[in-house]
Design a protein around this motif. Structure first.
Motif, short mmCIF file in Angstrom:
data_model
loop_
_atom_site.label_atom_id
_atom_site.label_comp_id
_atom_site.label_asym_id
_atom_site.label_seq_id
_atom_site.Cartn_x
_atom_site.Cartn_y
_atom_site.Cartn_z
N VAL B 51 0.99 -1.27 0.05
CA VAL B 51 -0.11 -0.02 -0.24
C VAL B 51 0.82 1.52 -0.18
O VAL B 51 2.29 1.36 0.87
N SER B 52 0.57 2.20 -0.90
CA SER B 52 1.48 3.27 -0.95
C SER B 52 0.29 4.42 -0.69
O SER B 52 -0.83 4.66 -1.35
N LEU B 66 -4.00 12.20 6.66
CA LEU B 66 -3.84 10.62 6.81
C LEU B 66 -2.55 10.90 5.56
O LEU B 66 -4.22 10.16 4.50
N VAL B 68 -1.36 6.98 3.97
CA VAL B 68 -1.35 5.47 5.20
C VAL B 68 -0.53 4.30 3.52
O VAL B 68 -0.71 4.26 2.45
N ASP B 141 -3.47 -4.32 4.16
CA ASP B 141 -3.89 -3.57 2.27
C ASP B 141 -5.76 -3.68 2.57
O ASP B 141 -6.24 -3.33 2.13
N TYR B 143 -7.74 -1.24 4.71
CA TYR B 143 -7.93 -0.72 6.39
C TYR B 143 -8.92 0.23 5.34
O TYR B 143 -9.41 0.35 4.83
N LEU B 144 -8.96 1.16 7.04
CA LEU B 144 -10.61 2.27 6.58
C LEU B 144 -9.00 3.82 7.29
O LEU B 144 -9.41 3.47 8.62
N GLY B 145 -9.23 4.25 7.15
CA GLY B 145 -8.36 5.23 7.26
C GLY B 145 -9.94 6.87 7.42
O GLY B 145 -10.48 7.10 6.82
#
Lengths: 327, 208
Positions: B51-52, B66, B68, B141, B143-145
């Motif tokens: 993840v970038s 944010l 991630v 990979d 996720y929830l931001g």
């Protein structure tokens, strides 16, 4: 690629915000104040800090308090080009005002303190200022019943250096000015500012380039710029703190709320009036070494200079401080 | 202005149709007083795609609160501003310290998260101390931001595509203690949110 799961949650005027090169001039929001540990100060902590702020016990010879250089009746300055230490010598820089530091991100002209709490203890111990070794501060305060009791009541660990800083910072966070003619004007009262001040505001945001640094709710970016006030060798400013030559001669952008009350101006107090300040900028600064590329000659007319002064005057909203009884 | 900033559940229809057998976790984060600035909840994984993320600078602000990335990914820092910036982190507690140096307008820097995963670290600008954002380094990979709105204290969320064998989740919140969550299918749990041990809110979470 998994973007469906990557829920970055933004819809927003963030997009609108970023369309501006600088932060919008506005009224500070109390909800944006960041308290240590997110705990608002109690009234008793604020009162304790206020008492300390006015107490000359905080200087070595007990002749000077914080309020000596940050006098509420003088725009939380002292009216001098450079302040005098408790032993009578000049400290080398102008006393910065204290308005709206509750929203501040970094403190002192050179940004050497990261928090208001840290800042509060600095001048007490500084040899050229209040000159009281911090090792002597606590025993001195501990002799006073009022302080022993108040610190004990307010803080779990009682009278400590850390808590002296916390208390003074708590008081300083209450020095808030948010109800100026400018604030009323942007809230919808179009009669709150004179036509000259309105014209000055447009200049402030446009031709005069003031918002390049004096932006946001408190008219400061809290950043550091060499605006060509003095010879870099005379005072390195931020460069001397972070040991970066590119910051030599750079000083923190002061907030402009109540700036009418805080003369003289600049880190060395070298400009006596707001008119002098604007004429200084109009010529693109005086000293060119390491000058910020934001500083350019402005070609303001005489009338425009007066309009800018009118606008700066519209940032005035007095903060009334009742002096405490010192125990 | 930011009152218009709201929470967007990126479950998406196409996510829902992606795996009929995948689980979903739903819940709500509740703050007692001020919300954290940012956070991330994720499924802790052994194997995950890189993840970038990207964090832009414009108007003397980070335009994202944010960013991630995973240990195999990277964070791109882009200066889209008319001002120079100097992005850094100095989190001694989580042992994350870097300084990317002076970034001219229009330039960018790639940041590889070589520090410990499961961390959420504040970054700032040495030139503009008001600037603040957070970067998360997560072994996941999925996720929830969150970029929390300052006046919204209750934030519902939903994270989809949970692997059937996954039971381990993490919630990282800026300035607060991390929350480690073990959750099996059909379970509902509540955890306290704390900062230096003080109660700052809660998260309720259930899995279906």
């Amino acid at each position: 690629m998994y973007k469906q799961c990557k829920a970055i949650l933004i819809i927003s005027l963030l997009i609108t915000n970023v369309a501006f090169a600088t932060s919008k001039l506005s009224t500070p929001d109390i909800d944006d104040i960041e308290y240590p540990d997110e705990e608002e100060h109690s009234q008793s902590e604020i009162e304790l800090g206020k008492t300390l702020f006015f107490d000359t016990r905080l200087s070595s010879n007990q002749k000077q308090s914080c309020a000596t250089c940050h006098n509420p009746d003088l725009g939380f300055g002292d009216g001098l080009k450079t302040s005098l230490g408790t032993m009578g010598e000049h400290v080398g820089r102008n006393a910065p005002h204290l308005y709206n530091l509750a929203w501040g991100a970094i403190f002192f002209w050179d940004g050497r303190a990261a928090t208001l709490e840290e800042q509060a203890l600095g001048p007490i111990a500084a040899p050229g200022e209040m000159n009281l070794p911090l090792t002597e501060l606590i025993p001195r305060l501990a002799k006073v019943d009022f302080y022993r009791k108040q610190f004990s009541d307010i803080y779990d660990d009682g009278l400590t250096l850390n808590n002296v800083g916390r208390a003074i910072a708590a008081f300083e966070r209450t020095i808030i000015s948010t109800n100026s003619p400018f604030d009323k004007y942007i809230a919808g009262d179009k009669s709150a500012m004179s036509p000259a001040a309105i014209a000055g505001m447009k200049l402030f945001e446009g031709k005069a380039r003031c918002v390049k640094c004096h932006d946001g709710a408190n008219f400061t970016d809290d950043s550091f710029h060499n605006i060509g006030v003095s010879d870099v060798a005379a005072d390195q400013g931020r460069g001397g703190i972070i040991k970066s030559a590119s910051f030599n001669g750079a000083f923190k952008t002061p907030g402009l709320r109540n700036t009418l009350l805080t003369a003289p101006y600049m880190h060395d107090g070298s400009e006596a009036t707001l008119e002098d300040v604007i004429r200084f900028y109009n010529m693109g600064g005086k000293h060119k070494q390491n000058l910020s590329n934001l500083i350019l000659p402005l070609n303001l007319t005489e009338n425009e200079i007066l309009e800018l002064i009118a606008f700066l005057g519209a940032l005035t909203a007095h903060v009334q401080i009742e002096r405490p009884q010192i125990p | 202005m930011t009152k218009f900033k709201s929470i967007l559940m990126v479950t998406g229809l196409y996510t829902l149709s992606f795996l009929a057998s995948a689980d979903t976790i739903k819940g709500e984060i509740t703050f007692i007083k001020s919300p954290a600035k940012a956070g991330v909840i994720y499924e802790v994984k052994q194997n995950f795609k890189a993840v970038s993320g990207t964090i832009n600078q414009q108007g003397k602000k980070f335009t994202e609160m944010l960013g991630v990335a995973s240990p195999k990914g990277e964070l791109e820092l882009k200066n889209n501003d008319e001002f120079e910036h100097n992005i850094f982190a100095n989190d001694t507690k989580q042992n994350v310290q870097f300084d990317v140096g002076l970034m001219q307008p229009g330039s960018s820097q790639s940041l590889i998260p070589t520090w410990e995963p499961n961390t959420l670290v504040r970054i700032g600008c040495k030139i503009h101390p008001k600037m603040r954002s957070y970067i998360a380094n997560i072994p996941s990979d999925n996720y929830l931001g969150f970029e929390f709105e300052k006046k919204i204290k209750n934030i519902p969320f939903e994270l989809n595509k949970i692997g059937p064998n996954s039971t381990h989740f993490m919630l990282l919140l800026a300035g607060m203690d991390s929350v480690e969550i073990q959750l099996n299918k059909g379970e509902s749990k509540t955890f306290k949110l704390t900062r230096k041990g003080k109660d700052k809110g809660s998260i309720t979470i259930s899995r279906t």
